[in-house]
Design a protein around this motif. Structure first.
Motif, mmCIF file in Angstrom:
data_model
loop_
_atom_site.group_PDB
_atom_site.id
_atom_site.type_symbol
_atom_site.label_atom_id
_atom_site.label_comp_id
_atom_site.label_asym_id
_atom_site.label_seq_id
_atom_site.Cartn_x
_atom_site.Cartn_y
_atom_site.Cartn_z
ATOM 1 N N MET A 36 0.846 -1.161 0.000
ATOM 2 C CA MET A 36 0.000 0.000 0.000
ATOM 3 C C MET A 36 0.897 1.230 0.000
ATOM 4 S SD MET A 36 -3.110 1.180 2.483
ATOM 5 C CE MET A 36 -2.309 0.828 3.998
ATOM 6 N N THR A 37 0.572 2.203 -0.797
ATOM 7 C CA THR A 37 1.321 3.439 -0.878
ATOM 8 C C THR A 37 0.443 4.586 -0.405
ATOM 9 O OG1 THR A 37 2.562 2.624 -2.758
ATOM 10 C CG2 THR A 37 2.543 4.987 -2.433
ATOM 11 N N PRO A 70 11.839 1.479 -6.258
ATOM 12 C CA PRO A 70 11.248 1.549 -7.592
ATOM 13 C C PRO A 70 9.720 1.415 -7.618
ATOM 14 C CG PRO A 70 13.331 0.406 -7.733
ATOM 15 C CD PRO A 70 13.060 0.639 -6.260
ATOM 16 N N PRO A 71 9.091 0.519 -6.828
ATOM 17 C CA PRO A 71 7.623 0.445 -6.870
ATOM 18 C C PRO A 71 6.917 1.689 -6.318
ATOM 19 C CG PRO A 71 8.525 -1.621 -6.053
ATOM 20 C CD PRO A 71 9.655 -0.624 -6.092
ATOM 21 N N THR A 72 7.600 2.483 -5.491
ATOM 22 C CA THR A 72 6.986 3.701 -4.929
ATOM 23 C C THR A 72 7.598 4.960 -5.540
ATOM 24 O OG1 THR A 72 8.571 3.860 -3.096
ATOM 25 C CG2 THR A 72 6.581 2.535 -2.732
ATOM 26 N N TRP A 73 8.373 4.798 -6.578
ATOM 27 C CA TRP A 73 9.125 5.888 -7.188
ATOM 28 C C TRP A 73 8.229 7.041 -7.618
ATOM 29 C CZ3 TRP A 73 12.606 4.968 -12.085
ATOM 30 C CH2 TRP A 73 13.418 6.077 -12.308
ATOM 31 N N GLU A 74 7.165 6.735 -8.330
ATOM 32 C CA GLU A 74 6.267 7.792 -8.824
ATOM 33 C C GLU A 74 5.673 8.603 -7.668
ATOM 34 O OE1 GLU A 74 2.149 7.998 -11.284
ATOM 35 O OE2 GLU A 74 3.686 6.671 -12.105
ATOM 36 N N PRO A 80 16.046 -1.512 0.273
ATOM 37 C CA PRO A 80 16.852 -2.293 -0.666
ATOM 38 C C PRO A 80 16.064 -3.314 -1.489
ATOM 39 C CG PRO A 80 17.655 -2.575 1.602
ATOM 40 C CD PRO A 80 16.447 -1.694 1.654
ATOM 41 N N ASP A 81 15.029 -3.904 -0.908
ATOM 42 C CA ASP A 81 14.236 -4.906 -1.625
ATOM 43 C C ASP A 81 12.792 -4.796 -1.137
ATOM 44 O OD1 ASP A 81 13.315 -7.052 -3.086
ATOM 45 O OD2 ASP A 81 14.397 -8.566 -1.945
ATOM 46 N N TYR A 82 12.104 -3.773 -1.618
ATOM 47 C CA TYR A 82 10.764 -3.412 -1.172
ATOM 48 C C TYR A 82 9.800 -4.572 -1.383
ATOM 49 C CZ TYR A 82 6.501 -0.587 -0.799
ATOM 50 O OH TYR A 82 5.282 -0.077 -0.436
ATOM 51 N N HIS A 83 9.308 -5.156 -0.296
ATOM 52 C CA HIS A 83 8.364 -6.274 -0.324
ATOM 53 C C HIS A 83 8.807 -7.369 -1.302
ATOM 54 C CE1 HIS A 83 5.437 -4.370 2.329
ATOM 55 N NE2 HIS A 83 5.675 -3.247 1.679
ATOM 56 N N HIS A 84 10.100 -7.619 -1.317
ATOM 57 C CA HIS A 84 10.692 -8.683 -2.156
ATOM 58 C C HIS A 84 10.420 -8.471 -3.645
ATOM 59 C CE1 HIS A 84 11.525 -10.653 1.619
ATOM 60 N NE2 HIS A 84 10.244 -10.553 1.946
ATOM 61 N N SER A 85 10.389 -7.202 -4.062
ATOM 62 C CA SER A 85 10.121 -6.902 -5.478
ATOM 63 C C SER A 85 11.398 -6.850 -6.303
ATOM 64 C CB SER A 85 9.367 -5.581 -5.602
ATOM 65 O OG SER A 85 10.152 -4.515 -5.090
ATOM 66 N N GLY A 86 12.527 -7.079 -5.673
ATOM 67 C CA GLY A 86 13.810 -7.059 -6.378
ATOM 68 C C GLY A 86 14.689 -5.947 -5.842
#
Length: 83
Positions: A1-2, A31-35, A58-64
């Motif tokens: 959730m953002t 990266p997933p919350t970048w925008e 470093p690895d947001y919710h295991h997204s890489g």
């Protein structure tokens, strides 16, 4: 959730002597919350907060690995260069 801030308080001190300090820390930057992170930083700058602290995950919710995204890393470096 953002979550994104939708409004910011206005600080208008009567004189420079009355100015305090405000530390703004933006968490969950990745990266997933970048925008959302970019928009929050734009709004902060628009409201007179030119610098904030970022908590880069470093690895947001295991997204890489965040640092594996060259565009994201370049953006972070630009922010760092700007202060």
């Amino acid at each position: 959730m953002t979550a994104a801030a939708t409004s910011f308080p206005t600080f208008t001190p009567a004189s420079a002597a009355e100015r305090g300090q405000l530390i703004v820390s933006l968490h969950d930057v990745a990266p997933p919350t970048w925008e959302s992170s970019q928009e929050i930083i734009r709004q902060l700058r628009r409201h007179g907060v030119p610098i904030c602290s970022l908590l880069v995950v470093p690895d947001y919710h295991h997204s890489g690995p965040s640092m594996a995204n060259p565009e994201f890393v370049a953006w972070l470096r630009e922010l760092e260069a700007d202060g």
